[in-house]
Design an enzyme around this catalytic site. Structure first.
Site, PDB file in Angstrom:
ATOM      1  CD  GLU A 271       8.160 -18.141 -34.720  1.00 40.25           C
ATOM      2  OE1 GLU A 271       9.433 -17.815 -34.278  1.00 40.25           O
ATOM      3  OE2 GLU A 271       8.164 -18.363 -35.351  1.00 40.25           O
ATOM      4  NE  ARG A 275      10.576 -15.685 -33.648  1.00 36.11           N
ATOM      5  CZ  ARG A 275      10.000 -14.700 -33.906  1.00 36.11           C
ATOM      6  NH1 ARG A 275      10.467 -13.702 -33.531  1.00 36.11           N
ATOM      7  NH2 ARG A 275       9.494 -14.941 -34.779  1.00 36.11           N
ATOM      8  CG  ASP A 399       9.540 -22.916 -43.292  1.00 34.45           C
ATOM      9  OD1 ASP A 399       9.511 -23.306 -42.596  1.00 34.45           O
ATOM     10  OD2 ASP A 399      10.151 -21.921 -43.406  1.00 34.45           O
ATOM     11  CD  GLU A 533      13.020 -16.358 -44.444  1.00 35.57           C
ATOM     12  OE1 GLU A 533      12.706 -16.713 -43.125  1.00 35.57           O
ATOM     13  OE2 GLU A 533      12.088 -15.210 -44.517  1.00 35.57           O
ATOM     14  CB  THR A 619      15.844 -22.646 -38.564  1.00 34.20           C
ATOM     15  OG1 THR A 619      15.105 -22.289 -39.701  1.00 34.20           O
ATOM     16  CG2 THR A 619      14.157 -21.858 -37.911  1.00 34.20           C
TER      17      THR A 619
END
Length: 641
Positions: A271, A275, A399, A533, A619
Site C-alpha cells: 500500500e 500510494r 489482481d 475498478e 495500480t
C-alpha cells in the site's frame, strides 16, 4: 672516583653518592612531579565538572542560588590551591638532570598557565550565564541542539541524487473534450474532487484519511499508527491534472514541511508503495518539483529491509524505523501475497532510473517455480519459496500482479519481452480455467480454490476488462480483437452488477449461481467503498473503442456517487447498495481521490490528456511516463539514444 660504601641504615643497605650528585634520587623526583601533575588534572577536572553541573541544574533559581554560589566560590578556591601546589613543586637541580627537569618544568608551567587561562575564561562565562534570564538560557540551549541536529544531518544525510534526463512529457494538463455537454460533466467531476479535498483539508489535514460524517481524521492498519497524510500524497496528481493548482501547492507545502518517514510505524509495503511512492513519482513527473523525487527515494530506502528474506520475496509489513518485517497473521502459513509482492516493479524501475540503484527481479524466482495448471497461487512463503494454499484469483490477493506484468512491458517501450510473455502465458491459463459465461450470457472471472471454480466475481476483479483491452495490441496469434472483445464483455458484466442494485452502485462481490447473476448474496458483500475498478475499465474501453455507452455508464456512476455517497463533510462509502436507505461507513478512502475521480475525469476528457502511448498508470492510477529509449532529453541537448 669515590667507591660507594655500604652503610647500615635501619637494617638496609643504600649506596652513597659521589660528590656533585643530586641529594635526591632522580626517579623519586620524577614520581613526585607526576603525582603533583595528576593532582592538578584531578582538580582541573573537578572545576570543569562544577561548571558543567551548572547547566544541568533544575530551572528553579530560588532553590539553586545557594548551590550556584557554592560552586562559584569552590572553583575559585581550587584555582588558588592549584597555584600553591605549583609553587611548592619548584625544585632546584644541578647538572644535566637539573637542566632536563628545568625544561620539563617550563613545559608544565606553560600548560598550567593555559589551563588557568581556560578556567578563568570559563569562570567569566559562568558569571555571564548567571546574569542571563531563564528564557535566554533556554534559547541558547535550543540553538545548540538545533546546530547539533543540523550537523548530524549534514554528516549522515542522504547522498545527492545523480542528475538524470527528464523524459519528454506529453499531455499533462487540459484535455478539453470539445463539446459543451461533455465539458459540463467533466466540470461536475472536478467540483466533486474539490469537495472531497476541501473537506479533508478542513477536517482531516495531515491524517491518512477522513471520516466525513464524524468530520475528523481516520487511518487503518495498512498505515500503522502513523499520520503520513496518505490522502495528500495520493491526491496530488489528480489535483494537478484537474488544474487545481492552489490545492496542489497546499499539498506540496505539507509534504515539504511535515512528511517524515522516520516514524515508529508498521506499514503495508504494497500500500505504501502504490500510494506513496507511486503518488510522489507521478507528482514529480507532472510538476517537475524535486521534493517529490527526493521523498520517494527516501521512502523506498525505508521499505528495503522488507526484502531481507531467504528468497528476496518481501514481507507484507515493515516497521519504518526498525526495519523489522513480518507477514499478515491471516495469510496462509505465514505467506506473502502475490498481488502485494508482485506490484512493486513499476515504481522500483522508475526509482532505478532516477537513482541508478538496481531493481529487484521477483519475476526471476517465479519463473523457476511450478504453477498448478499454469496459474499463480495467491500465497508464497518468503522463507521456503513454496506456494501456500492453492487459491488463484484475478481479484483480491492476485489482481495487480497480472496488471504489472503487462505494464512492465508497456513502460519499457515494449522492450521487456520477458514480462510480455509471462503476461500472455498467465492470461491464457486464466482464460482456460477461470473465465466462464453464466446462464444469462454474462462473462465473468471466477476464483480457483483447491481444484474447484467458485462462481463469484469481486468488484476488484472488474479492473481486468481494462487490462484485457490495454494488452490487446501485441497479443500472440493475432488475438488483439479477441481480447478487446473480452474486455468489452467484462465491462458489460460489471455494469450489470451496478445496474441491478437500488443505488446503481456495485457491490463488493457478486455471484453467478442458483439463478442469481451479478448480484451479491451475503450481507458482508453488499457494500460499496468508493472503489474505482469498474470506472477504470470504462475509461480504457472508451479510449480504445470510443463507444459512447462507456461515457453513459460513467455518468450514471457519477450521479449515483454524488446522490448517495456525498455528505457535508466529504464522500462516504455505503454499507448496502440494495437498500433505499443506506447507512454510511464514514470513510473517505484516499483512493477515491487518487483513482475513482481521476478515471471519471479522464473519461470525459480528450485522448490528448495523458495519452496511453506516453503514460502507464500504476495500480493506484498514478501516471508514470513510458521510458522510451529515444524519448529522453537533457536540458539544451539533442535527443539521447
Amino acid at each position: 672516583m669515590t667507591t660507594p660504601a655500604l652503610l647500615p641504615l635501619s637494617g638496609r643497605r643504600i649506596p652513597t653518592l659521589s660528590p656533585g650528585a643530586s641529594s635526591f634520587p632522580h626517579h623519586r623526583a620524577t614520581l613526585r612531579l607526576s603525582e603533583k601533575f595528576i593532582l592538578l588534572l584531578i582538580l582541573s577536572a573537578f572545576i570543569t565538572l562544577c561548571f558543567g553541573a551548572f547547566f544541568f541544574l533544575p530551572d528553579n533559581s530560588k532553590h539553586n542560588s545557594f548551590l550556584l554560589d557554592g560552586i562559584f566560590f569552590s572553583s575559585c578556591f581550587c584555582i588558588v590551591h592549584i597555584k600553591a601546589v605549583f609553587q611548592r613543586s619548584c625544585f632546584v637541580y644541578s647538572g644535566n638532570q637539573g637542566k632536563a627537569v628545568s625544561v620539563l618544568f617550563q613545559k608544565r608551567l606553560l600548560l598550567r598557565d593555559k589551563i588557568r587561562a581556560d578556567h578563568e575564561r570559563a569562570l567569566q562565562e559562568a558569571k555571564e550565564k548567571l546574569r542571563k534570564s531563564k528564557e535566554e538560557l533556554k534559547a541558547e540551549i535550543q540553538t545548540e541542539k538545533t546546530k547539533v541536529v543540523e550537523d548530524l544531518k549534514k554528516k549522515d544525510g542522504p547522498k545527492p541524487l545523480p542528475p538524470v534526463p527528464m523524459p519528454k512529457l506529453v499531455g499533462v494538463s487540459d484535455g478539453d473534450p470539445g463539446d459543451s455537454d461533455t465539458k459540463e460533466k467533466r466540470d461536475k467531476i472536478r467540483e466533486m474532487m474539490k469537495h472531497a479535498w476541501d473537506s479533508y483539508r478542513q477536517y482531516g489535514w495531515g491524517h491518512n484519511e477522513l471520516k466525513p460524517i464524524a468530520k475528523k481524521g481516520h487511518s487503518t492498519n495498512i498505515f500503522g499508527n502513523s499520520q503520513m497524510g496518505a490522502t495528500i500524497v495520493d491526491a496530488l496528481d489528480t489535483l494537478y491534472i484537474m488544474g487545481l493548482h492552489d490545492e496542489f501547492k497546499d499539498g506540496q507545502e505539507w509534504i515539504e514541511q511535515n512528511l517524515d518517514f522516520s516514524v515508529n510505524a508498521e506499514v503495508s509495503v504494497f500500500e505504501v508503495n502504490i500510494r506513496f511512492i507511486g503518488g510522489l513519482l507521478a507528482a514529480y513527473y507532472l510538476s517537475g518539483q524535486e521534493v517529490f523525487k527526493v521523498k520517494a527515494v527516501q521512502l523506498a530506502e525505508k521499505l528495503l529491509p522488507a526484502f531481507n528474506t531467504p528468497t528476496g520475496i518481501p514481507w507484507a509489513m515493515v516497521n519504518l524505523k526498525s526495519g523489522v518485517g513480518r507477514n499478515w497473521g491471516w495469510a496462509s502459513a505465514g505467506s506473502s501475497i502475490l498481488a502485494e509482492f508482485g506490484t512493486l516493479h513499476m515504481e522500483f524501475v522508475h526509482l532505478t532510473y532516477l537513482t541508478g540503484n538496481p531493481v529487484m527481479h521477483i519475476r526471476k524466482l517465479l519463473a523457476k517455480m511450478d504453477r498448478p495448471n499454469g496459474l499463480y497461487p495467491n500465497y508464497l512463503n518468503p522463507r521456503t519459496g513454496r506456494w501456500g494454499q492453492h487459491h488463484t484469483s484475478v481479484g483480491g490477493l492476485g489482481d495487480s500482479f497480472y496488471e504489472y506484468l503487462l505494464k512492465a512491458w508497456l513502460m519499457s517501450d515494449k522492450t521487456d519481452t520477458e514480462a510480455r510473455k509471462t503476461y500472455d502465458d498467465a492470461i491464457e491459463a486464466i482464460e482456460r480455467h477461470l473465465i466462464r459465461k453464466s446462464n444469462g450470457g454474462l462473462t465473468f472471472i471466477g476464483e480457483w480454490k483447491n481444484g474447484h471454480l467458485e462462481r463469484k466475481m469481486g468488484h476488484l476483479t472488474c479492473f481486468a476488462g481494462g487490462m484485457f483491452a490495454l494488452g490487446a495490441d501485441g497479443s500472440p496469434d493475432d488475438k488483439a480483437g479477441h481480447y478487446l472483445q473480452l474486455g468489452a464483455e467484462i465491462a458489460h458484466t460489471c455494469h450489470e452488477s451496478y445496474d441491478r442494485t437500488v443505488l446503481k452502485l456495485g457491490p463488493e462481490a457478486f455471484k453467478f449461481d442458483s439463478g442469481l447473476e451479478a448480484v451479491a448474496v451475503r450481507q458482508n458483500e453488499k457494500y460499496y467503498i468508493l472503489r474505482p475498478e469498474v470506472i477504470e475499465t470504462y475509461w480504457y474501453m472508451w479510449r480504445f473503442t470510443h463507444d459512447p455507452k462507456y461515457r453513459q455508464w460513467g455518468w450514471e456512476a457519477v450521479q449515483a456517487i454524488d446522490k448517495y455517497c456525498r455528505v457535508s463533510g466529504g464522500f462516504s462509502g455505503v454499507k448496502d447498495v440494495y437498500s433505499s436507505n443506506p447507512t454510511y461507513d464514514d470513510v473517505q478512502q484516499s483512493f477515491f481521490l487518487a483513482e475513482t475521480l481521476k478515471y471519471l475525469y479522464l473519461l470525459f476528457s480528450s485522448d490528448e490528456l495523458l495519452p496511453l502511448e506516453n503514460w502507464v498508470f500504476n495500480t493506484e492510477a498514478h501516471p508514470l511516463p513510458v521510458l522510451h529509449l529515444g524519448n529522453i532529453t537533457l536540458p539544451g541537448s539533442e535527443t539521447q539514444r
